[in-house]
Design an enzyme around this catalytic site. Structure first.
Site: not given
Ligand code: IPE
Ligand code: IPE
Ligand code: MG
Length: 248
Positions: A23, A71
Site C-alpha cells: 500500500d 479496488n
Molecule cells: C488494499 O489497499 C488493497 C491492495 C493493496 C491491493 P487499499 O489502498 O485498497 O485499502 P484501503 O482503501 O486503504 O483500505
Molecule cells: C496500493 O497503493 C496499490 C493498490 C491498492 C492497487 P494505493 O493505490 O492504495 O496507494 P495509496 O494508498 O492511495 O497511497
Molecule cells: Mg491504498
C-alpha cells in the site's frame, strides 16, 4: 522501523508464509507531483526485491495483495492501468521467476470484471510454473477475504454438505488455495493499520506488522525488519506460553 540484514535474523524461527499488503503507491507518487499510476509502476521494483529477498531467506510462501474486490471503486483510468500493469508484470517477469523455481499462484474471483485476456495470462502462468518448488508467490488479484469465505460456503452448500458437518477443516478445503498454510506474519506498508479485506480467514492468528514505508520504497531490508519484529513476538494462540506457566 530500520532495515535489517538477513544475517541478523534467527534462521531457526523464520515464518513459512508472509503476506504483504502493498500500500501507499498513490501517496508515493503524489509526494513527487506525479500521477498516482507512476506509484504503481514504481511498486514493481519493490515487489521484485521483496520476492528475491524472501527467496534468499528461505520463505516458502509469499502472498501479495495486488488488487482487491473493492479496488473496482477507483476511477476507470486507474483500474484500467492496474489491469494492464499486472498483465505486463506477469509477461515480463514470469520467465525469470520460473528460472528460479518460483511457482506463481493466484487467489481471487475470476468474475466478469476481470478481462478474459488477463485470465488467459494467469492460466498460462499457472501452467508454466506449476511444478516449481522453491517458493510459491501468490498474487491476490480481484481478491476479497469476505468473497473468499462466501465462495467457500457456496461450494459447501452446492455439494450438499449438511450443517452439522460444516467445520473449520471443510471450510478450509474450499478456500481459493487449500494447500496454502496460514501466514505467520502479515506486513502492511504506508502506515495504514487495517487489513482491508485481506485473507480474513487465514490471518486469524497472524502477527501483524505495520510500517510507514510506502510500498515503492520497500526493499528486502524492510521485509527482514518485519520478520525481526515477528521473531520478537510471543505467539500464544489463545493458550499460555512456558514462561506464563513457570512464572519466569
Ligand atoms: C488494499 O489497499 C488493497 C491492495 C493493496 C491491493 P487499499 O489502498 O485498497 O485499502 P484501503 O482503501 O486503504 O483500505
Ligand atoms: C496500493 O497503493 C496499490 C493498490 C491498492 C492497487 P494505493 O493505490 O492504495 O496507494 P495509496 O494508498 O492511495 O497511497
Ligand atoms: Mg491504498
Amino acid at each position: 522501523m530500520r532495515t535489517v540484514e538477513l544475517a541478523d535474523l534467527d534462521r531457526s524461527r523464520m515464518p513459512t508464509h508472509v503476506a504483504v499488503v502493498m500500500d501507499g503507491n498513490g501517496r508515493w507518487a503524489q509526494r513527487r507531483g506525479l500521477p498516482r499510476t507512476d506509484g504503481h509502476a514504481a511498486g514493481e521494483e519493490a515487489l521484485m526485491d521483496t520476492i528475491w529477498g524472501a527467496l534468499d531467506a528461505g520463505i516458502r510462501w509469499l502472498t501479495v495483495y495486488a488488487f482487491s474486490t473493492e479496488n473496482w471503486k477507483r476511477p476507470v483510468d486507474e483500474v484500467r492501468y492496474l489491469m494492464n500493469f499486472n498483465e505486463r508484470l506477469l509477461l515480463t517477469r514470469r520467465d525469470e521467476l520460473n528460472e528460479r523455481d518460483v511457482k506463481l499462484q493466484f487467489i481471487g474471483r475470476r468474475d466478469w470484471r476481470v478481462p478474459k485476456r488477463i485470465l488467459r495470462r494467469i492460466d498460462e502462468t499457472l501452467e508454466l510454473t506449476r511444478d516449481n518448488r522453491s517458493m510459491t508467490v501468490s498474487m491476490a488479484f480481484n481478491y476479497g477475504g469476505r468473497a473468499e469465505i462466501i465462495d467457500a460456503v457456496k461450494e459447501l452448500v452446492a455439494a450438499g454438505v449438511p450443517a452439522d458437518k460444516v467445520n473449520e477443516k471443510r471450510v478450509r478445503e474450499h478456500l481459493y488455495d487449500p494447500s496454502m498454510p496460514d501466514p505467520e506474519l502479515m506486513v502492511r506498508t504506508s502506515g495504514e493499520h487495517r487489513t482491508s479485506n485481506f485473507l480474513m480467514w487465514q490471518l486469524a492468528y497472524s502477527e501483524l506488522v505495520f510500517t510507514d514505508v510506502l510500498w515503492p520504497d520497500f526493499r528486502r531490508g524492510d521485509l527482514y525488519a518485519a520478520i525481526g519484529e515477528y521473531q520478537r513476538r510471543d505467539r500464544r494462540f489463545g493458550g499460555l506460553t512456558d514462561s506464563d506457566v513457570t512464572g519466569e
